[in-house]
Each structure stands twice: as structure tokens, then as C-alpha cells.
Design an enzyme around this catalytic site. Sequence first.
Site, PDB file in Angstrom:
ATOM      1  N   GLY A  42       0.818  -1.323   0.027  1.00  0.00           N
ATOM      2  CA  GLY A  42       0.319   0.220   0.170  1.00  0.00           C
ATOM      3  C   GLY A  42       1.069   1.048   0.385  1.00  0.00           C
ATOM      4  O   GLY A  42       1.482   1.471  -0.521  1.00  0.00           O
ATOM      5  N   SER A  43       0.482   2.532  -0.166  1.00  0.00           N
ATOM      6  CA  SER A  43       0.972   3.639   0.359  1.00  0.00           C
ATOM      7  C   SER A  43       2.373   4.075   1.002  1.00  0.00           C
ATOM      8  O   SER A  43       2.288   3.850   2.046  1.00  0.00           O
ATOM      9  CB  SER A  43      -0.313   4.760   1.010  1.00  0.00           C
ATOM     10  N   THR A  44       2.758   5.307   0.211  1.00  0.00           N
ATOM     11  CA  THR A  44       3.933   4.895   1.014  1.00  0.00           C
ATOM     12  C   THR A  44       3.681   6.277   2.288  1.00  0.00           C
ATOM     13  O   THR A  44       4.719   6.211   2.915  1.00  0.00           O
ATOM     14  CB  THR A  44       4.934   6.044   0.074  1.00  0.00           C
ATOM     15  N   VAL A  45       2.602   6.343   2.167  1.00  0.00           N
ATOM     16  CA  VAL A  45       2.532   7.468   3.379  1.00  0.00           C
ATOM     17  C   VAL A  45       2.716   6.454   4.755  1.00  0.00           C
ATOM     18  O   VAL A  45       3.356   6.827   6.087  1.00  0.00           O
ATOM     19  CB  VAL A  45       1.112   7.948   3.830  1.00  0.00           C
ATOM     20  N   GLY A  46       2.933   4.969   4.442  1.00  0.00           N
ATOM     21  CA  GLY A  46       2.868   4.067   5.398  1.00  0.00           C
ATOM     22  C   GLY A  46       4.667   4.369   6.154  1.00  0.00           C
ATOM     23  O   GLY A  46       4.002   4.408   7.376  1.00  0.00           O
TER      24      GLY A  46
END
Lengths: 135, 398
Positions: free
Chosen positions: A60-64
Site C-alpha cells: 500500500g501507500s508510501t505514507v506508511g
Amino acid sequence: MRVLRAIRIDKIIVDGYCKAEAVIIDHKISFFGEVNPRTGRTSENIYIGGKTLIFPGTRGSTVGTYIIYGLKYYGHAPACMIVQEAEPILIAGAILADIPLFIVKQEYEELVKHVKKKEQSIILHESSREVLIVE
Amino acid sequence: MDQVQDGEAQLMYLTPEQERILGGEEGWVKAKALKVIVKVGEALGADKLIMIRHAHVSGISYTNIGEPGLKFLEELAENGAETTVYTTSNPTCIDLAGKSTLIDQGYLEQQLLVNKALEKMKIKPTYTCLPYMLRPPSPHEHLAWGESNAVAMANSFYGARTNREGGPIALLASITGYIYNAGLHRLEERRVKTLIKYEDKLDDITASLLGLWIGENIDEIPMIDLPTTPRIQDVKLLLASAAATGSHALIVIKDLTPRKTYIEDIDDKITISKRDLFRTYKDNIWKGGKYSLAYIGCPHLSATEFHSIIKLLEKKRDKLRGKIVLSIPPLVSSMFQRELEVLRDKNIIEVITGTCPVVAQFKYRPDIIVTNSGKAFFYLRKLHRLDVRLASLNNIIG
């Protein structure tokens, strides 16, 4: 303290000492959307703060990366993380938040099986090449 | 994997200069930033680090990154982190013109703190998903870009080299000037495996549909064979859509992607027509009638596109069947000050600047949104759970 099993570490990404109760998440985690950094809880309501977090990897998202950093910021960082596969989102988060991160590839299933068998099992690692499951 | 059997990380070759940075001689911030790049590179099997010419930092919307992201950026900025290469920034979660009736300004204060931290690190306040409009990359040039649509444009349209980096890694690459030599930075990894033959004329909606379809159905690097050279605005929509539904970072377009920036190794050929695409997405295509909002500008409109749309709108204004929102970069906004003032008096057309509805919060929930962008279609449905239909700009404007 009795060592029940030693599991080989394939790769050390962020080294460090870690002795903590193990928590297994049996699917890839998208830290963004599935973990709340303010509470340290996953969407399944599992608390991961101070635990040895065992999971196959991230997705999933690189905001991880920011969420992992946020867990540290809010005091809910896992004591260490053991994964089967590490991708950039997780590696960057672990280094920035100083959370020890290990890859156990070959014996991952073994590790999960043994930790699951005895729920109170504790994982210990000390800059060595093995994860020790103890009771 | 024998390189990892002894428990040691696979080592990458580092120059004395890079070793010096890692050793902290240029400060701990830069050392830590480089450490992340090296570790990620080692995990991906990179042999060395390479210098980049342009970094594009995504993941800067406060709605997405929240307090942890803000604190992270502030800590870097306060400890003296600074870009060492030309670095641009992605859209924010607020309308920088502050006039929007759609975009919620609730996080205004927090977003401005994010912007302040970025600008303190000398990141350009471009706030757009078109970094290539500000500095078009050259073929073979190494970049560290976040923002999937921009990455796909860099590799496919310009023949430059970048992986799909996350916001934090693109930022750390900007601070160090280096990225790991892995993935699409290496010519041998830019290997086309699937040929997709599309024989119809490409326009905005078919470009979006083809992109959505490729993202959903093709895993390897494809090459698209089109009957005529496509317009850049259609290439933008196609690549953005494919990068949304799939993880594509390079889609070769025959006779458009610079030669020698990829290797042809085709073992699969597929033919798809406009009819197939319309059949596949028939439930998602707008059938006409009223809409509550038309959204144009995902990815952001370039100056040329914006100019031609406002010219068209001048003529068709009375025919519009709902409100229309146009999304542009701050640079384009500064170029069209007079036109924007005229548009502002007409409630039916709204221009938002330096933001992106996908990473923002809405003031209200429109009933039906129409858009020519497959990317907006995909994310507005997925993240905002809105009813979104696809239509060509010509159909929307009437």
C-alpha cells in the site's frame, strides 16, 4: 528462561536488542489505513507497541513510512519487527524510527508456527543471527 | 539467496565521498538520510548509488501524512536538512487560492506548517503533480520522483529513469543527491514484454479507459502501438490511469518514447479496441444528463490545456449542465490572473490551485461527479466513495 527454538535470521536491516512478547499479523500490512499511530492499534484492534511484531511484509501507500515514524513519535513503536520480505516503505520507516528490523525468509513459517503454539512465547534477539523463542 | 545466508546485508559499493557523508562529516541528518537510501538499495539488490538531477517530493498533503508526517518534516528542517538538487513538491490538501467551494480548508494551518518546513529545506513551492512541466527531464537522466503519474511520464514520455519512490525516500534522495541503482535506473530492467495494439483513435476518455485497463490487466512493462502519434494530454491521462490501477512506472509508447531508453523483449501480443474498452467499462461511463460536479485537471492542467479549456468554456458556458472544477498548478494560476478573475465571477466554473481532490477533504459530497480522468475516477471512488463517471471533455462541456 528456556529456549524452545532458534530461528535463522536471513538479513538484518536495522540491528538492535529486542526482548518482547510476540504478536503475529498474518497478512501484509498497509501501515497507512490499517495502523493508528496515536493508539498503536491495528484495524483488528491488536496493540503493537513494545511488541515483537511478526508479519509477512508491507503493502500500500508510501505514507506508511510516516505512520511507522508516527508510532515512535506517539510512543507506540514495536520493540522490533520480523518480516518475511522488506520493501522500501518499511525499511525507510524502521531506520527513521530506529526500530530493529529483521528478515526471516526461509524459516518464517517455522517461526510463526512456534510462536502461535505457545501464545506466551517471547522472542529475543541480541545482535546475533538467530531469533530465539523462549518461555 | 546466498548473499544473505550469513546474516549480513549485501554490501553496496560506496565512494569515499559517500562514506564520508555516512560517517557524519556533513552532519547527522545527511548521514541518516543516506543510510536510508543505502539500506533500501541493499534490500533491492543495488550495486551502487547514483547521482540524481531532480527530486520530486510527494506525500506532503496533511490530510494524508497527518501529525507524524508534519513532525518528521519539521524535525528534518529544524536540524538543517536541505536539498542538494533541484526539488519540486506535489499538490497540498488545501486550495492555495483559498476560494474553493469544494475543497475543505480545515487543515489550512497544518498544511501551511508542512509547506513552511518544505520551503525551509529549499524545496520549490511548485505544489503540482507535473514536475516535468517545470523542468523537463532528458533521456537517461536519473531522477528520484514520487507521484505515480509523474514517474510514468518521466520514464515513458521523456525516457528518463526513476522508480516509483515514496515521498520520504524522494525527500531523502534530494537531501543527499543520491538514489540507489536498482529497478528502472538500470537499462536491463526496462524490458518491454507485452505489445498492446490499439487501432482506434485515442482521445481523452479512450486514453483513460486504456490506462485503467492496462493497470488492471497487464503486469509486465508494455509497449503500446497506436495508429497515430497521441497528443501529450492524452498520454498524461493514459499513464496516470495505468499508474493508479496498476503499479506501472514505464509504459513504452511506440514512436514516442525515446529510443534506446528501453529494451524490446516481447513475448506476448494483445489487441484491444475502443469497443472492447467501452464494453468493459460500460457501467462507469457517463450516459448524459445532469451531474453535480465535473472535475477536469487530474493530473493538473498545463498552461496550454488550461488556456484551451477556458477558451472553450467561454463559448459553451450557457450549455454547462453542472458545476465544473478545473485543477491547476500555482505557476499556471500566476500566468492567468486576469482570466481567473473573470472566471471567478461566474459561479459555475471553479479553479483550484496547488491542490488535488484525491488528497484533500471535501466540503460536501457531490451526487454525481463526471471526469475525463481515469485516475480521478479510480481514487475518488476508492478513497472518497463517491459516484464517479467517465466522460470526454467534449461531452461534459457539450
